[in-house]
Structure formats: structure tokens, C-alpha cells
Design a protein around this motif. Structure first.
Motif, short mmCIF file in Angstrom:
data_model
loop_
_atom_site.label_atom_id
_atom_site.label_comp_id
_atom_site.label_asym_id
_atom_site.label_seq_id
_atom_site.Cartn_x
_atom_site.Cartn_y
_atom_site.Cartn_z
N CYS A 84 1.03 -0.63 -0.03
CA CYS A 84 -0.08 -0.05 0.17
C CYS A 84 0.74 1.10 0.55
O CYS A 84 1.73 1.43 0.47
CB CYS A 84 -0.67 0.08 0.92
SG CYS A 84 -1.82 -1.16 1.19
N PRO A 85 0.55 1.97 -0.28
CA PRO A 85 0.89 3.37 -0.42
C PRO A 85 1.03 4.51 0.33
O PRO A 85 -0.22 4.43 0.94
CB PRO A 85 0.92 4.28 -2.09
CG PRO A 85 -0.34 3.21 -2.73
CD PRO A 85 -0.72 2.56 -2.24
N HIS A 128 -1.34 -0.45 -8.05
CA HIS A 128 -2.33 -1.06 -6.73
C HIS A 128 -3.39 -0.86 -6.44
O HIS A 128 -3.93 -1.66 -6.01
CB HIS A 128 -0.75 -0.42 -5.83
CG HIS A 128 -1.67 -0.51 -4.14
ND1 HIS A 128 -0.80 -1.80 -4.01
CD2 HIS A 128 -2.35 -0.04 -3.45
CE1 HIS A 128 -1.75 -1.90 -2.35
NE2 HIS A 128 -2.77 -0.76 -2.28
N CYS A 145 -5.66 -3.40 -4.45
CA CYS A 145 -6.33 -2.79 -3.53
C CYS A 145 -7.76 -2.22 -3.22
O CYS A 145 -7.06 -0.83 -3.83
CB CYS A 145 -5.27 -1.88 -2.74
SG CYS A 145 -5.38 -1.99 -0.86
N CYS A 177 -7.31 0.88 -0.99
CA CYS A 177 -6.59 2.31 -1.36
C CYS A 177 -7.42 2.67 -2.21
O CYS A 177 -7.70 3.85 -2.35
CB CYS A 177 -5.56 1.37 -2.32
SG CYS A 177 -4.13 1.48 -0.77
ZN ZN Z 1 -3.74 -0.38 -0.66
#
Ligand code: ZN
Length: 117
Positions: free
Chosen positions: A14-15, A39, A43, A46
Motif C-alpha cells: 500500500c502506498p 496498486h 487494493c 486504497c
Molecule cells: Zn492498498
């Protein structure tokens, strides 16, 4: 949540919140942008965060709104001050009226005593 479990579904980590914010504000370029986009496809957490952030970002008027609030507050303060001035003005007026009445009463009493003599 178990980290291994999360790894099955997300190929990238995760960023950070700052990265997501930069992404929403279009400040990411090249590889960083690609990484976040990749991502986000994986995700759900996110992508939901980005959705929330972009909804917030679209409201460019937020600083304007804040400024308006501030102005409104200042205006309220100013009228409040004016009201206070009015109160002191009326108190002064009241004191003057009472003093005049007192002088008139005193004059009436002195006249009354003199005429009675
Ligand atoms: Zn994420």
C-alpha cells in the motif's frame, strides 16, 4: 489482518497516505504514478481511499468556504463590538437622564423649601 493473506490479493504494498494524496492531486508522474495505479487495481482499500480523497479534492472551494466562515466570524465579532458600544451609549444616556432628573428634583425641592418659608 494477516499480512500473508493480504499478500495474495495485493501484488504491491500500500502506498502512503501522502502518495495517495499526490496521486489524487495529479502530482505523481512516471513510475510512481504507474505503481499507484497498479496498486489501486488490486487494493480495494486504497481505491476507496482515493475515491474519498478525490471527492474531497474536487471541492476546490474548501479554502473559499473557510475564508467565508472566517469573514462571517469577523463580521459577527464586529457587530458584537458595535452592540457593546450601543450598550455603553445607552448606559451613558441613562446616567445623563438620571442626573438631569436628579437636578430637576433638587431644583424642585429647593424651590419648594424657598416658597414654603
Ligand atoms: Zn492498498
Amino acid at each position: 489482518m494477516n499480512e500473508e493473506y493480504q499478500d495474495i490479493f495485493t501484488t504491491t504494498t500500500c502506498p502512503t497516505q501522502q502518495q495517495l494524496l499526490d496521486y489524487v492531486q495529479g502530482r505523481l508522474t512516471g513510475e510512481a504514478l504507474h505503481e499507484v495505479e497498479l496498486h489501486l487495481a488490486d487494493c480495494e482499500m486504497c481505491s476507496e481511499a482515493v475515491e474519498g480523497l478525490s471527492a474531497f479534492e474536487q471541492k476546490e472551494q474548501i479554502p473559499v468556504w473557510l475564508r467565508q466562515m472566517k469573514l462571517q466570524m469577523l463580521r459577527n465579532l464586529r457587530t458584537g463590538k458595535r452592540r457593546k458600544h450601543q450598550i455603553t451609549y445607552f448606559t451613558q444616556l441613562g446616567i445623563i437622564v438620571i442626573v438631569i432628573l436628579f437636578i430637576l428634583l433638587a431644583a424642585f425641592w429647593t424651590y419648594h423649601f424657598i416658597s414654603n418659608k
